[in-house]
Design a protein around this motif. Structure first.
Motif, PDB file in Angstrom:
ATOM      1  N   GLU A  23      40.729 -24.833 -13.727  1.00 36.29           N
ATOM      2  CA  GLU A  23      40.911 -23.470 -14.236  1.00 36.29           C
ATOM      3  C   GLU A  23      40.431 -22.440 -13.232  1.00 36.29           C
ATOM      4  OE1 GLU A  23      39.094 -22.950 -18.004  1.00 36.29           O
ATOM      5  OE2 GLU A  23      40.507 -24.250 -19.069  1.00 36.29           O
ATOM      6  N   ALA A  24      39.352 -22.779 -12.520  1.00 41.62           N
ATOM      7  CA  ALA A  24      38.838 -21.852 -11.510  1.00 41.62           C
ATOM      8  C   ALA A  24      39.675 -21.884 -10.241  1.00 41.62           C
ATOM      9  CB  ALA A  24      37.386 -22.196 -11.187  1.00 41.62           C
ATOM     10  N   GLU A  41      47.513 -30.086  -8.059  1.00 41.39           N
ATOM     11  CA  GLU A  41      46.227 -30.226  -8.732  1.00 41.39           C
ATOM     12  C   GLU A  41      45.358 -31.269  -8.039  1.00 41.39           C
ATOM     13  OE1 GLU A  41      46.669 -30.889 -12.882  1.00 41.39           O
ATOM     14  OE2 GLU A  41      47.686 -28.986 -13.255  1.00 41.39           O
ATOM     15  N   ASP A  42      45.985 -32.356  -7.546  1.00 45.03           N
ATOM     16  CA  ASP A  42      45.220 -33.341  -6.783  1.00 45.03           C
ATOM     17  C   ASP A  42      44.567 -32.702  -5.570  1.00 45.03           C
ATOM     18  OD1 ASP A  42      45.376 -35.624  -8.283  1.00 45.03           O
ATOM     19  OD2 ASP A  42      47.191 -36.358  -7.325  1.00 45.03           O
ATOM     20  N   ALA A  43      45.334 -31.883  -4.871  1.00 44.69           N
ATOM     21  CA  ALA A  43      44.794 -31.220  -3.678  1.00 44.69           C
ATOM     22  C   ALA A  43      43.647 -30.288  -4.054  1.00 44.69           C
ATOM     23  CB  ALA A  43      45.896 -30.446  -2.968  1.00 44.69           C
ATOM     24  N   GLY A  68      48.735 -19.618 -15.497  1.00 42.67           N
ATOM     25  CA  GLY A  68      49.870 -18.743 -15.263  1.00 42.67           C
ATOM     26  C   GLY A  68      50.243 -18.578 -13.813  1.00 42.67           C
ATOM     27  N   THR A  69      49.392 -19.070 -12.898  1.00 53.05           N
ATOM     28  CA  THR A  69      49.692 -18.912 -11.468  1.00 53.05           C
ATOM     29  C   THR A  69      50.415 -20.121 -10.886  1.00 53.05           C
ATOM     30  OG1 THR A  69      47.535 -19.829 -10.843  1.00 53.05           O
ATOM     31  CG2 THR A  69      47.664 -17.452 -11.203  1.00 53.05           C
ATOM     32  N   GLU A 113      37.152 -31.907 -14.807  1.00 53.99           N
ATOM     33  CA  GLU A 113      38.312 -31.610 -13.956  1.00 53.99           C
ATOM     34  C   GLU A 113      39.078 -30.397 -14.466  1.00 53.99           C
ATOM     35  OE1 GLU A 113      39.230 -36.231 -12.524  1.00 53.99           O
ATOM     36  OE2 GLU A 113      40.542 -35.210 -13.954  1.00 53.99           O
ATOM     37  N   ALA A 114      39.268 -30.341 -15.789  1.00 46.82           N
ATOM     38  CA  ALA A 114      40.001 -29.198 -16.344  1.00 46.82           C
ATOM     39  C   ALA A 114      39.264 -27.896 -16.068  1.00 46.82           C
ATOM     40  CB  ALA A 114      40.195 -29.397 -17.847  1.00 46.82           C
ATOM     41  N   THR A 115      37.939 -27.926 -16.173  1.00 44.05           N
ATOM     42  CA  THR A 115      37.152 -26.720 -15.914  1.00 44.05           C
ATOM     43  C   THR A 115      37.251 -26.314 -14.444  1.00 44.05           C
ATOM     44  OG1 THR A 115      35.603 -27.408 -17.651  1.00 44.05           O
ATOM     45  CG2 THR A 115      34.869 -25.696 -16.141  1.00 44.05           C
TER      46      THR A 115
END
Length: 723
Positions: free
Chosen positions: A568-569, A452-454, A574-575, A563-565
């Motif tokens: 999500e993109a 997620e950081d990346a 699920g991936t 950040e969450a938005t």
């Protein structure tokens, strides 16, 4: 014992007598400044009032001051204001009885002083003594320079009987007028030169004695007697024979029209400002000169009492004197008796009779006033030219000229206006945008796994962050619109946490910011609004976020939402692979490790909500990977509630720094929801190093990589945020 007391008391006695003489001379000079022109026949009334006021205030401050050894003196900065009271009362309106008018002036001066003393006592009692320190220096400097000019003008008028312009005109046609003018100006300039060459208490007394002796030598050489000199206007007299003292005639108020009292209100306010500011500056200077802390509020209360006492006798505002107190300390005086003796000297002068007073040349007292005025002018106009920036020095000169042409109160108002304008011009150069960052470097408090950081680094430009500061007003808000990013970001967060307030023009700028956001296609979120500022937004009908975007109270919560938005993109739900140490090896080191290989070394845990995973202060004997759920990191405080630091979800390792350094736990980690973990203990790592060295080496590489990534992220954030 007797010799010791004599040794300690002698400096106090000497200092008291010397300073009493100086105080009495200054009181007479100020009386000459106030009771001049049509009031000259009533000078004796003024001399009585000021000497009595000086005597009372000297004794009062000596006994009531919290700091022993403070010596009081009438404030010359207020004497110039008192000198305007006769004109306000109609002294130049053809009143035929100057003695009666002098009594009225003395009573009005006393009322002004009583009111000032009460205000100073209240300021000290409510601990507001530091308020006068907020006056800008150009105002104070220009005000003091203006007082200097008024001292010089008053000295010339006392010596010649005419205002400076008229005195110069008369001097061009009359040798006598020329002699009075030159004697006054020459004596004042000589005192200035002598005092700057030799810093000694005796300079002024010696100068005045020399002026009196020189005048009498010339008078005798010309064959003129004292009566002729008095009739020619050279002497303070003639006075009726007897003592100087005369009690204040409070009944004189009965014959004073109320409209004339109302006309003195601006002068009363100016006296309050001048006296309070001077007293506080004196006390602040004494802290430096005496090398000790002075309770300004306590001394202001004592000054209030002393000033009330002076007002009862028609005197003027008095306060601890920087010059007199440092001189007393230089003479070895340390006790309260020096101030008491100084007051007694003034009282003795009252009873000494009018003969001595009537023999004093007018130009000698005028020279003392010129000396006081020239000292102020030289210090403020000439020496401040080198100390102050050009614009501030120009403001000082503007205040001086305004005081000369329009009066003291107008000068203060003009000075405040000029310094406010200078402040505005300087302040507009301080950018209201303190920090401009993007989501690539500046993150929320959520601790995220490396994947997620990346993703946030790759898509970091989708989040813009502006931190504002200071007061937003019409001259500096243009910087806000200029700092807005061009089209591209999905969110722009503007944090108002360090904003003190804003004017209506800034509200118009905020509307313009919303318009620019719509044009460039990003959502706007305004955070950190204090209640007062938020109420301002509500009154101006300003939105706190773009349509369809939730409002967030803090910058961190807004960042979390953005950040969450973005994630999500970038990583559709699920991936993402399941969180585990085995998955970390593949994602971080590109070295897959079979779960079965690492499983024997891990403990699997399940935490209910609010259960503690790590407790602050415990031994660091394990580290845990969050595989599901969410935890909160908090700093426990002995004297208050826990301080929230961060949150973390699946894929984040907790406790690895203490695990490797051996330091006790620096924070508490507890579950916010039902949470599952994989935990590696020190014993398990030792067993891994013994049974599977290759796996242990990979594990060390994994943790080193994660720590290095955290350090790099922190460095980027500090570099971009300017923190």
């Amino acid at each position: 014992m007797f010799r010791a007391r004599l040794r300690d008391g002698a400096p106090n006695a000497v200092a008291g007598m010397v300073l009493g003489l100086l105080t009495a001379v200054n009181a007479l000079a100020y009386a000459g400044l106030i009771y001049r022109g049509p009031l000259t026949p009533g000078l004796l009334v003024g001399a009585s009032a000021l000497l009595a006021g000086a005597a009372v205030s000297s004794v009062a401050i000596a006994l009531l001051a919290k700091c022993p050894g403070l010596i009081a003196a009438p404030l010359g900065s207020t004497a110039v204001v008192y000198a305007l009271i006769p004109a306000a009362l109609g002294a130049h309106a053809g009143l035929t009885d100057p003695i009666a008018l002098a009594r009225q002036v003395a009573v009005v001066c006393g009322l002004t002083t009583l009111f000032a003393g009460l205000v100073y006592w209240l300021l000290g009692n409510f601990r507001l003594g530091a308020l006068a320190r907020f006056l800008p220096y150009p105002v104070i400097g220009g005000y003091n320079a203006g007082l200097g000019w008024l001292f010089i003008a008053g000295g010339i008028e006392l010596a010649t009987g005419a205002h400076p312009a008229a005195a110069i005109a008369q001097a061009l046609t009359s040798a006598t007028a020329m002699g009075k003018l030159l004697a006054c100006l020459g004596g004042g300039i000589a005192l200035v030169a002598a005092s700057r060459r030799c810093k000694h208490w005796a300079i002024i007394p010696i100068g005045l004695v020399a002026a009196v002796l020189g005048f009498n030598v010339i008078r005798l050489a010309l064959g003129a007697d004292m009566g002729a000199a008095s009739r020619a206007g050279w002497l303070l007299g003639p006075f009726a024979q007897g003592q100087i003292w005369s009690p204040p005639d409070w009944g004189a108020l009965a014959g004073l029209p109320p409209a004339r009292l109302v006309a003195t209100i601006p002068l009363v306010l100016t006296t309050l400002l001048a006296g309070g500011t001077t007293a506080i500056m004196m006390l602040s200077g004494l802290e430096l000169e005496l090398h000790q802390t002075i309770d300004i509020n306590a001394e202001l209360r004592a000054t209030g009492f002393a000033t009330v006492g002076a007002g009862l006798f028609g005197g003027i505002v008095a306060s601890p004197s920087l010059t007199s107190t440092t001189l007393a300390h230089g003479l070895g005086a340390r006790g309260r008796s020096a101030g008491v003796i100084a007051g007694a000297v003034c009282a003795l002068m009252l009873a000494g009779g009018t003969g001595m007073l009537g023999a004093i040349p007018r130009f000698a007292i005028g020279a003392l006033l010129v000396f006081n005025g020239a000292e102020r002018l030289v210090d403020r106009v000439w020496f401040d030219r080198r100390r102050l920036p050009p614009l501030e020095w120009g403001a000082l000169l503007a205040v001086l000229l305004t005081v000369v042409w329009a009066g003291l109160l107008t000068g203060v108002v003009v000075g405040l206006g000029i310094t406010l304008l200078l402040f505005v011009l300087d302040y507009r150069q301080v950018s209201v945008v303190r920090v401009s960052a993007t989501g690539a470097a500046h993150r929320s408090s959520v601790m995220r796994p490396l994947t997620e950081d990346a993703a946030l680094r790759a898509a970091g430009a989708a989040i813009g962050l502006l931190r504002l500061q200071g007061y937003l007003f019409f001259l500096n808000t243009a910087a806000l619109t200029e700092a807005l990013p061009p089209a591209g970001p999905r969110f722009v967060i503007i944090d108002f946490r360090a904003v003190a307030g804003m004017d209506s023009s800034a509200g118009m700028t905020v509307r313009r910011v919303h318009q620019i956001a719509r044009e460039r296609g990003y959502a706007l979120m305004l955070t950190g609004l204090r209640p007062a500022l938020r109420a301002r937004f509500v009154r101006l009908h300003l939105a706190l976020a773009s349509p369809g975007v939730p409002e967030w109270k803090t910058e961190d919560l807004a960042l979390q939402y953005a950040e969450a938005t973005v994630l999500e993109a970038a990583i559709p739900p699920g991936t993402a692979p399941p969180a585990s140490f085995a998955a970390l090896f593949a994602a971080t080191l590109d070295h897959p490790v079979a779960p079965e290989r690492i499983a024997p070394y891990l403990d699997h845990g399940a935490l209910a909500r609010d259960a503690v995973l790590i407790r602050q202060g415990d031994r660091s004997d394990s580290m845990s990977l969050i595989t599901a759920g969410r935890v909160a990191v908090r700093l426990d405080q002995a004297d208050g509630p826990s301080l929230p630091l961060a949150t973390a979800g699946p894929g984040v390792v907790m406790g690895e720094i203490g695990f490797y350094t051996g330091v006790p736990r620096t924070a508490t980690v507890l579950a916010e929801v039902d949470t599952r973990t994989e935990t590696l203990s020190q014993d398990s790592l030792a067993r891994m190093e013994r049974d599977d060295p290759a796996l242990a080496s990979l594990f060390h590489r994994l943790i080193t990589h994660m720590l290095a990534d955290k350090l790099a992220a922190s460095t980027r954030q500090q570099a971009q945020s300017g923190l």
